[in-house]
Design an enzyme around this catalytic site. Sequence first.
Site: not given
Length: 287
Positions: A8, A135
């Site tokens: 990410k 996340d």
Amino acid sequence: MLEAAPAKVNLHLHVTGRRADGYHLLDSLVVFAGAADALSARIAEGLSLHLEGPEASALAGEADNLVLRAARALAEAAGVVPRAALTLVKRLPVASGIGGGSADAAAALRALNRLWGLGWSEARLAGLALALGADIPACLASRPCVMAGVGEVLRPAPPLPGCGLVLANPRIALPTPAVFRARAGGFRAAAALPEAGWADAAALARDLAGWGNDLEAAAIGLCPAVASVLAALRALPGCRLARMSGSGATCFALFDAPEDAAAATAALPEGWWRWGGGLHAAGAAGL
Ligand code: C5P
């Protein structure tokens, strides 16, 4: 059952507020890179996790890997006995701001949802994912998104151009809670993203330059090597913009094309973890 667990990258990250429980409210344009861990799962008697790959040793001493926690949480919520042999090929550095552990946990949820034939929707998995880490809902889809709340409010990102990314980490682990604690300053408004998106990397870089990563200064305070990584990235020919991702210490540089990014990495110090290429090609498989 094989799942990619892509890194990410927070192209910008604004801290917009703080909740009563101490968690921070964020505004972030999140993309996923071609750099990825790989998680495979097959039916077995009990639940086990085998680690391999260049970064596996960093996790070897960990008593309870997030992947196993995710597997147990899913089994419990679905009312099934957790039967799976999991193998994680660890290529992304741990505690490095590119969500490696979150991506691994998300990949485990996707893989086991299929392996155990649960048929859970992405939204249902996301609810479970949030309890494991802020996340992880974003990593479940592994699609470009704009993240809000503490990570649970996700909307699709405006159309992104084809572009290249270099990722570099000085091989210093930076724990996320310490970086949030060290952050000074107030709160910032969410970035106003153009609905039409960006035609090319240059246009994207121009907009990103007006925004920032509100954890960067705190991370540099705790780990001055982050400043060296940023300087090295900015010196690469063709670099449009360099910034820290997440809570660091990994930083990214934006390039016009994946080939430019891949070629540029050779100029970075060999002792760093470095990667160059494009964005993760497709959304998550199997959902
Ligand atoms: O949710 P996750 O385990 O990834 O977060 C690690 C730590 O980072 C939290 O315990 C918290 O201290 C901090 N954090 C935060 N606000 C967020 C995400 C994480 O303060 N939105």
